[in-house]
Design a protein around this motif. Structure first.
Motif, PDB file in Angstrom:
ATOM      1  N   GLY A 101       0.811  -1.224   0.000  1.00  0.00           N
ATOM      2  CA  GLY A 101       0.000   0.000   0.000  1.00  0.00           C
ATOM      3  C   GLY A 101       0.840   1.268   0.000  1.00  0.00           C
ATOM      4  O   GLY A 101       0.439   2.300   0.568  1.00  0.00           O
ATOM      5  N   VAL A 102       2.003   1.211  -0.665  1.00  0.00           N
ATOM      6  CA  VAL A 102       2.888   2.385  -0.764  1.00  0.00           C
ATOM      7  C   VAL A 102       2.114   3.541  -1.413  1.00  0.00           C
ATOM      8  O   VAL A 102       1.386   3.345  -2.389  1.00  0.00           O
ATOM      9  N   GLU A 103       2.302   4.754  -0.883  1.00  0.00           N
ATOM     10  CA  GLU A 103       1.504   5.891  -1.377  1.00  0.00           C
ATOM     11  C   GLU A 103       2.132   6.600  -2.574  1.00  0.00           C
ATOM     12  O   GLU A 103       1.435   7.282  -3.333  1.00  0.00           O
ATOM     13  N   HIS A 104       3.461   6.504  -2.725  1.00  0.00           N
ATOM     14  CA  HIS A 104       4.101   7.137  -3.892  1.00  0.00           C
ATOM     15  C   HIS A 104       5.321   6.311  -4.305  1.00  0.00           C
ATOM     16  O   HIS A 104       6.306   6.245  -3.567  1.00  0.00           O
ATOM     17  N   PHE A 105       5.226   5.717  -5.470  1.00  0.00           N
ATOM     18  CA  PHE A 105       6.300   4.896  -6.027  1.00  0.00           C
ATOM     19  C   PHE A 105       6.905   5.667  -7.190  1.00  0.00           C
ATOM     20  O   PHE A 105       6.173   6.103  -8.088  1.00  0.00           O
ATOM     21  N   ILE A 106       8.221   5.871  -7.160  1.00  0.00           N
ATOM     22  CA  ILE A 106       8.890   6.490  -8.318  1.00  0.00           C
ATOM     23  C   ILE A 106       9.785   5.421  -8.933  1.00  0.00           C
ATOM     24  O   ILE A 106      10.697   4.916  -8.264  1.00  0.00           O
ATOM     25  N   TYR A 107       9.498   5.072 -10.178  1.00  0.00           N
ATOM     26  CA  TYR A 107      10.264   4.007 -10.833  1.00  0.00           C
ATOM     27  C   TYR A 107      11.089   4.586 -11.984  1.00  0.00           C
ATOM     28  O   TYR A 107      10.551   5.311 -12.837  1.00  0.00           O
ATOM     29  N   SER A 108      12.344   4.220 -12.027  1.00  0.00           N
ATOM     30  CA  SER A 108      13.236   4.688 -13.082  1.00  0.00           C
ATOM     31  C   SER A 108      13.030   3.837 -14.329  1.00  0.00           C
ATOM     32  O   SER A 108      13.614   2.768 -14.484  1.00  0.00           O
ATOM     33  N   PRO A 142       0.081   3.967  -7.265  1.00  0.00           N
ATOM     34  CA  PRO A 142       0.249   5.431  -7.367  1.00  0.00           C
ATOM     35  C   PRO A 142       1.717   5.764  -7.666  1.00  0.00           C
ATOM     36  O   PRO A 142       2.556   5.746  -6.765  1.00  0.00           O
ATOM     37  N   ALA A 143       2.013   5.991  -8.929  1.00  0.00           N
ATOM     38  CA  ALA A 143       3.424   6.034  -9.338  1.00  0.00           C
ATOM     39  C   ALA A 143       3.744   7.211 -10.244  1.00  0.00           C
ATOM     40  O   ALA A 143       2.890   7.714 -10.978  1.00  0.00           O
ATOM     41  N   THR A 144       5.023   7.606 -10.189  1.00  0.00           N
ATOM     42  CA  THR A 144       5.613   8.533 -11.161  1.00  0.00           C
ATOM     43  C   THR A 144       6.764   7.767 -11.816  1.00  0.00           C
ATOM     44  O   THR A 144       7.451   6.990 -11.138  1.00  0.00           O
ATOM     45  N   PHE A 145       6.962   8.014 -13.098  1.00  0.00           N
ATOM     46  CA  PHE A 145       8.024   7.308 -13.815  1.00  0.00           C
ATOM     47  C   PHE A 145       9.037   8.336 -14.316  1.00  0.00           C
ATOM     48  O   PHE A 145       8.640   9.349 -14.897  1.00  0.00           O
ATOM     49  N   THR A 146      10.310   8.075 -14.058  1.00  0.00           N
ATOM     50  CA  THR A 146      11.339   8.940 -14.644  1.00  0.00           C
ATOM     51  C   THR A 146      11.903   8.233 -15.875  1.00  0.00           C
ATOM     52  O   THR A 146      11.868   6.992 -15.970  1.00  0.00           O
ATOM     53  N   GLU A 147      12.402   9.044 -16.803  1.00  0.00           N
ATOM     54  CA  GLU A 147      13.129   8.509 -17.971  1.00  0.00           C
ATOM     55  C   GLU A 147      14.440   9.264 -18.032  1.00  0.00           C
ATOM     56  O   GLU A 147      14.493  10.389 -18.549  1.00  0.00           O
ATOM     57  N   VAL A 148      15.462   8.675 -17.416  1.00  0.00           N
ATOM     58  CA  VAL A 148      16.725   9.416 -17.334  1.00  0.00           C
ATOM     59  C   VAL A 148      17.497   9.297 -18.643  1.00  0.00           C
ATOM     60  O   VAL A 148      17.458   8.278 -19.320  1.00  0.00           O
ATOM     61  N   ALA A 149      18.207  10.382 -18.962  1.00  0.00           N
ATOM     62  CA  ALA A 149      19.025  10.432 -20.174  1.00  0.00           C
ATOM     63  C   ALA A 149      20.314   9.634 -19.967  1.00  0.00           C
ATOM     64  O   ALA A 149      20.599   9.134 -18.879  1.00  0.00           O
ATOM     65  N   PHE A 150      21.072   9.539 -21.031  1.00  0.00           N
ATOM     66  CA  PHE A 150      22.422   8.934 -21.056  1.00  0.00           C
ATOM     67  C   PHE A 150      23.296   9.666 -20.023  1.00  0.00           C
ATOM     68  O   PHE A 150      23.346  10.893 -20.013  1.00  0.00           O
TER      69      PHE A 150
END
Ligand code: NAP
Length: 305
Positions: A101-108, A142-150
């Motif tokens: 039940g994590v409230e904010h997951f940020i996945y790379s 409930p997540a945000t996704f990052t898309e990191v550059a090179f």
């Protein structure tokens, strides 16, 4: 009591930056997951105030233990150690995050390069992360996704400068004249901390993390200026690069080819990144700061050829 954020990959580049910034900000309590609690990196984070928890993406019970009482999670999975098994590991993490039940997951995550190329080129380290993003969305985490550059740091690891027969330095891959977005992995923490500070604005969104968006020839010009010797970019066509035969050559050849053909620039990601982390480093500043390491790496590399 501060809310707890579990940072995975905290002994590595991305998670390390996230853990350090969250510890500095002191807004959240930081727990880190590692397979080796005795490592120098884990012990340094413990000394800086992190709680260290032993665990492994392959050990579901260890993930469940690490997630007890946690508000938020930063997740990063490592293709280059586990290859296609990355999907299973990411799925274990997402399932555990959902169950806890994590409230904010940020996945790379990364873009789906196979889809970008209309199914013609596959780049598993990107495509798997895109599939994991879809899986988290299906589970309505409930997540945000990052898309990191090179990473700029790749020039110190995967892509060291080489020397040609005239003694000039160069780097080469299939990127052509298309802009290649980059950033320093050191700067991810500032972006991720801002996203954790604004859950309502960022849950459900994907954020590209970009600090510089130049052609490879322009990166080479900056290197020439800072290193005070000529550096140039050598465009190596996809098929030639794929034929080099080192492990991952075809995958990396496809990655650059998809970027060359289908990702013309990432200016909007760059603008948003500086909004989230105004301290993002331009390539020139980063290179000046790391000049001694860079020069040392070049000498080591040249000594082996
Ligand atoms: P890194 O510096 O190599 O560190 C890897 C981290 O993963 C370590 O903290 C390690 O923790 C953890 N880890 C590995 N296997 C694990 C497992 N089975 N269970 C728990 N933790 C595990 O990695 P990074 O550079 O931060 O991130 C790697 C990812 O970045 C790759 O998947 C790559 O595709 C992606 N990426 C790289 C670039 C680039 O330009 N290089 C750009 C975009 C995305 P312990 O050893 O402490 O357990």
């Amino acid at each position: 009591m501060k809310k707890i954020i579990l940072v995975t990959g905290a002994t590595g580049a991305q998670g390390g930056s996230v853990a350090r910034v969250l510890l500095d900000n002191k807004k959240f309590a930081v727990r880190i997951l590692t397979r080796n609690v005795q490592s120098q990196q884990a012990q340094a984070l413990a000394a800086a105030g992190a709680e260290i928890v032993e665990g492994d993406f392959d050990d579901v019970a260890s993930l469940q233990r690490a997630l007890q009482g946690v508000y938020g999670v930063f997740g990063v999975t490592n293709f280059w150690e586990h290859f296609e098994h990355e999907f299973r590991q990411g799925k274990n993490l997402i399932d555990a995050v959902k169950l806890a039940g994590v409230e904010h997951f940020i996945y790379s995550s990364l873009k789906d390069y196979n889809a970008l190329s209309g199914g013609t080129l596959s780049v598993p380290h990107c495509d798997i992360k895109a599939a994991l993003r879809n899986y988290a969305k299906e589970l309505q985490v409930p997540a945000t996704f990052t898309e990191v550059a090179f990473y700029y740091e790749n020039f110190l690891t995967f892509f060291p400068l080489q020397k040609d027969e005239q003694g000039s330095l160069f780097f080469g891959f299939p990127q052509g004249d298309t802009k290649l977005s980059m950033f320093s992995a050191e700067d991810l923490g500032g972006v991720v901390a801002s996203i954790f500070d604004h859950p309502n604005e960022y849950i459900g969104r994907t954020v590209g993390v970009v600090a510089e968006d130049l052609t490879c020839a322009e990166y080479a010009q900056i290197m020439s200026k800072v290193l005070e010797r000529e550096v140039y970019f050598n465009y190596i066509p996809r098929d030639v690069y794929a034929g080099f035969g080192f492990p991952g050559a075809e995958e990396l050849a496809n990655m650059f080819e998809v970027q060359r053909l289908y990702i013309p620039n990432r200016q909007l990601d760059l603008i948003e990144s500086y909004g989230l982390n105004p301290n993002m480093q331009r390539f020139e500043s980063w290179l000046k700061k790391h000049k001694a390491t860079f020069v040392g790496r070049i000498s080591e590399q040249l000594a082996t050829v």
